[in-house]
Design a protein around this motif. Structure first.
Motif, PDB file in Angstrom:
ATOM      1  N   GLN A  92       0.841  -1.203   0.000  1.00  0.00           N
ATOM      2  CA  GLN A  92       0.000   0.000   0.000  1.00  0.00           C
ATOM      3  C   GLN A  92       0.875   1.252   0.000  1.00  0.00           C
ATOM      4  OE1 GLN A  92      -3.438   0.458  -0.226  1.00  0.00           O
ATOM      5  NE2 GLN A  92      -2.718   2.543  -0.503  1.00  0.00           N
ATOM      6  N   ARG A  93       1.902   1.251   0.825  1.00  0.00           N
ATOM      7  CA  ARG A  93       2.823   2.397   0.901  1.00  0.00           C
ATOM      8  C   ARG A  93       3.525   2.583  -0.440  1.00  0.00           C
ATOM      9  NH1 ARG A  93       4.207   7.098   2.463  1.00  0.00           N
ATOM     10  NH2 ARG A  93       6.374   7.408   2.978  1.00  0.00           N
ATOM     11  N   ALA A  94       3.983   1.496  -1.033  1.00  0.00           N
ATOM     12  CA  ALA A  94       4.668   1.580  -2.327  1.00  0.00           C
ATOM     13  C   ALA A  94       3.724   2.098  -3.415  1.00  0.00           C
ATOM     14  CB  ALA A  94       5.222   0.204  -2.714  1.00  0.00           C
ATOM     15  N   HIS A  95       2.480   1.668  -3.388  1.00  0.00           N
ATOM     16  CA  HIS A  95       1.494   2.131  -4.370  1.00  0.00           C
ATOM     17  C   HIS A  95       1.293   3.643  -4.234  1.00  0.00           C
ATOM     18  CE1 HIS A  95      -2.525   2.804  -6.095  1.00  0.00           C
ATOM     19  NE2 HIS A  95      -2.184   1.830  -6.935  1.00  0.00           N
ATOM     20  N   THR A  96       1.179   4.115  -3.016  1.00  0.00           N
ATOM     21  CA  THR A  96       0.999   5.551  -2.761  1.00  0.00           C
ATOM     22  C   THR A  96       2.213   6.344  -3.235  1.00  0.00           C
ATOM     23  OG1 THR A  96      -0.423   5.068  -0.874  1.00  0.00           O
ATOM     24  CG2 THR A  96       0.549   7.266  -0.963  1.00  0.00           C
ATOM     25  N   LEU A  97       3.402   5.868  -2.903  1.00  0.00           N
ATOM     26  CA  LEU A  97       4.630   6.556  -3.319  1.00  0.00           C
ATOM     27  C   LEU A  97       4.779   6.573  -4.837  1.00  0.00           C
ATOM     28  CD1 LEU A  97       7.038   5.178  -0.598  1.00  0.00           C
ATOM     29  CD2 LEU A  97       6.386   7.577  -0.905  1.00  0.00           C
ATOM     30  N   ALA A  98       4.447   5.468  -5.474  1.00  0.00           N
ATOM     31  CA  ALA A  98       4.526   5.404  -6.937  1.00  0.00           C
ATOM     32  C   ALA A  98       3.546   6.407  -7.556  1.00  0.00           C
ATOM     33  CB  ALA A  98       4.245   3.995  -7.429  1.00  0.00           C
ATOM     34  N   GLY A  99       2.380   6.549  -6.952  1.00  0.00           N
ATOM     35  CA  GLY A  99       1.404   7.517  -7.449  1.00  0.00           C
ATOM     36  C   GLY A  99       1.911   8.942  -7.341  1.00  0.00           C
ATOM     37  N   ARG A 100       2.545   9.258  -6.224  1.00  0.00           N
ATOM     38  CA  ARG A 100       3.116  10.604  -6.052  1.00  0.00           C
ATOM     39  C   ARG A 100       4.219  10.859  -7.073  1.00  0.00           C
ATOM     40  NH1 ARG A 100       3.544  10.463   0.519  1.00  0.00           N
ATOM     41  NH2 ARG A 100       1.301  10.596   0.889  1.00  0.00           N
ATOM     42  N   ALA A 101       5.062   9.864  -7.267  1.00  0.00           N
ATOM     43  CA  ALA A 101       6.144  10.008  -8.244  1.00  0.00           C
ATOM     44  C   ALA A 101       5.586  10.164  -9.653  1.00  0.00           C
ATOM     45  CB  ALA A 101       7.086   8.807  -8.168  1.00  0.00           C
ATOM     46  N   LEU A 102       4.499   9.461  -9.945  1.00  0.00           N
ATOM     47  CA  LEU A 102       3.878   9.555 -11.262  1.00  0.00           C
ATOM     48  C   LEU A 102       3.369  10.968 -11.530  1.00  0.00           C
ATOM     49  CD1 LEU A 102       2.869   8.289 -13.882  1.00  0.00           C
ATOM     50  CD2 LEU A 102       0.835   7.535 -12.641  1.00  0.00           C
ATOM     51  N   VAL A 103       2.785  11.595 -10.537  1.00  0.00           N
ATOM     52  CA  VAL A 103       2.287  12.970 -10.700  1.00  0.00           C
ATOM     53  C   VAL A 103       3.438  13.920 -11.024  1.00  0.00           C
ATOM     54  CG1 VAL A 103       1.235  14.920  -9.474  1.00  0.00           C
ATOM     55  CG2 VAL A 103       0.252  12.642  -9.258  1.00  0.00           C
ATOM     56  N   VAL A 104       4.536  13.800 -10.296  1.00  0.00           N
ATOM     57  CA  VAL A 104       5.688  14.681 -10.543  1.00  0.00           C
ATOM     58  C   VAL A 104       6.320  14.369 -11.896  1.00  0.00           C
ATOM     59  CG1 VAL A 104       7.932  15.451  -9.679  1.00  0.00           C
ATOM     60  CG2 VAL A 104       6.099  14.953  -8.067  1.00  0.00           C
ATOM     61  N   ALA A 105       6.434  13.090 -12.229  1.00  0.00           N
ATOM     62  CA  ALA A 105       7.013  12.703 -13.520  1.00  0.00           C
ATOM     63  C   ALA A 105       6.172  13.254 -14.666  1.00  0.00           C
ATOM     64  CB  ALA A 105       7.124  11.182 -13.624  1.00  0.00           C
ATOM     65  N   ALA A 106       4.867  13.227 -14.513  1.00  0.00           N
ATOM     66  CA  ALA A 106       3.994  13.768 -15.551  1.00  0.00           C
ATOM     67  C   ALA A 106       4.176  15.271 -15.694  1.00  0.00           C
ATOM     68  CB  ALA A 106       2.540  13.438 -15.239  1.00  0.00           C
ATOM     69  N   SER A 107       4.337  15.976 -14.585  1.00  0.00           N
ATOM     70  CA  SER A 107       4.522  17.429 -14.672  1.00  0.00           C
ATOM     71  C   SER A 107       5.880  17.786 -15.268  1.00  0.00           C
ATOM     72  CB  SER A 107       4.341  18.089 -13.306  1.00  0.00           C
ATOM     73  OG  SER A 107       5.402  17.753 -12.450  1.00  0.00           O
ATOM     74  N   ARG A 108       6.848  16.895 -15.143  1.00  0.00           N
ATOM     75  CA  ARG A 108       8.173  17.096 -15.731  1.00  0.00           C
ATOM     76  C   ARG A 108       8.242  16.586 -17.168  1.00  0.00           C
ATOM     77  NH1 ARG A 108      12.220  14.205 -14.592  1.00  0.00           N
ATOM     78  NH2 ARG A 108      13.809  15.742 -14.923  1.00  0.00           N
ATOM     79  N   ALA A 109       7.217  15.870 -17.582  1.00  0.00           N
ATOM     80  CA  ALA A 109       7.192  15.204 -18.892  1.00  0.00           C
ATOM     81  C   ALA A 109       8.335  14.197 -19.005  1.00  0.00           C
ATOM     82  CB  ALA A 109       7.233  16.221 -20.028  1.00  0.00           C
ATOM     83  N   ASP A 110       8.596  13.484 -17.911  1.00  0.00           N
ATOM     84  CA  ASP A 110       9.633  12.453 -17.856  1.00  0.00           C
ATOM     85  C   ASP A 110       8.968  11.109 -18.143  1.00  0.00           C
ATOM     86  OD1 ASP A 110      11.642  10.611 -17.184  1.00  0.00           O
ATOM     87  OD2 ASP A 110      12.437  11.918 -15.605  1.00  0.00           O
ATOM     88  N   THR A 111       8.944  10.742 -19.407  1.00  0.00           N
ATOM     89  CA  THR A 111       8.227   9.553 -19.846  1.00  0.00           C
ATOM     90  C   THR A 111       8.767   8.276 -19.220  1.00  0.00           C
ATOM     91  OG1 THR A 111       7.826  10.679 -21.937  1.00  0.00           O
ATOM     92  CG2 THR A 111       7.394   8.330 -21.885  1.00  0.00           C
ATOM     93  N   ALA A 112      10.077   8.150 -19.129  1.00  0.00           N
ATOM     94  CA  ALA A 112      10.679   6.929 -18.577  1.00  0.00           C
ATOM     95  C   ALA A 112      10.231   6.693 -17.142  1.00  0.00           C
ATOM     96  CB  ALA A 112      12.197   7.003 -18.660  1.00  0.00           C
ATOM     97  N   VAL A 113      10.256   7.732 -16.346  1.00  0.00           N
ATOM     98  CA  VAL A 113       9.850   7.585 -14.943  1.00  0.00           C
ATOM     99  C   VAL A 113       8.340   7.390 -14.850  1.00  0.00           C
ATOM    100  CG1 VAL A 113       9.753   8.723 -12.693  1.00  0.00           C
ATOM    101  CG2 VAL A 113      11.830   8.845 -14.041  1.00  0.00           C
ATOM    102  N   ALA A 114       7.585   8.067 -15.691  1.00  0.00           N
ATOM    103  CA  ALA A 114       6.127   7.910 -15.669  1.00  0.00           C
ATOM    104  C   ALA A 114       5.743   6.455 -15.974  1.00  0.00           C
ATOM    105  CB  ALA A 114       5.471   8.856 -16.662  1.00  0.00           C
TER     106      ALA A 114
END
Length: 136
Positions: A92-114
């Motif tokens: 659950q913690r990993a899912h939440t952290l991955a979601g947060r990282a996905l939001v930032v990656a999307a705002s950076r347009a970092d496709t690999a991390v997204a």
């Protein structure tokens, strides 16, 4: 009607002066934030690997470490602490952290991390009971 000011102003403008502290660009701030989220996700992934070793988690840890190294210019990887929490709580913690990282990656347009974080969200969601995930 008005007499011109003959003394130097006590107020200064920022134009033409150097600041005493460094300023970061928005991109640098997002890099720092994304690296932090990915490092936290890596730590949870390492905890899961210690409890329930799997090839999927090993691959995910390697890919996360590569991205953190790229963003930070180097990686200081902590030794995973033994966490008494159940694997479900870690997923659950990993899912939440991955979601947060996905939001930032999307705002950076970092496709690999997204892509990486979306894959990790899917993997951790699959490891959880669907009702448990919906409650958070």
């Amino acid at each position: 009607m008005y007499e011109p000011i003959r003394t130097k102003s006590v107020h200064s403008t920022m134009a033409g002066t150097t600041s005493d502290f460094p300023h970061r660009t928005r991109e640098e701030e997002l890099d720092i934030q994304l690296a932090g989220h990915l490092a936290a996700l890596l730590a949870v992934t390492d905890e899961l690997r210690a409890q329930t070793p799997s090839a999927d988690l090993d691959t995910a840890a390697e890919r996360l470490a590569e991205q953190v190294t790229r963003l930070r210019g180097g990686l200081v990887r902590a030794v995973p602490a033994t966490d008494p929490r159940a694997p479900e709580a870690l997923h659950q913690r990993a899912h939440t952290l991955a979601g947060r990282a996905l939001v930032v990656a999307a705002s950076r347009a970092d496709t690999a991390v997204a892509i990486l974080t979306a894959e990790r969200m899917d993997a951790h969601a699959a490891a959880l009971d669907p009702r448990e995930l919906a409650s958070h």
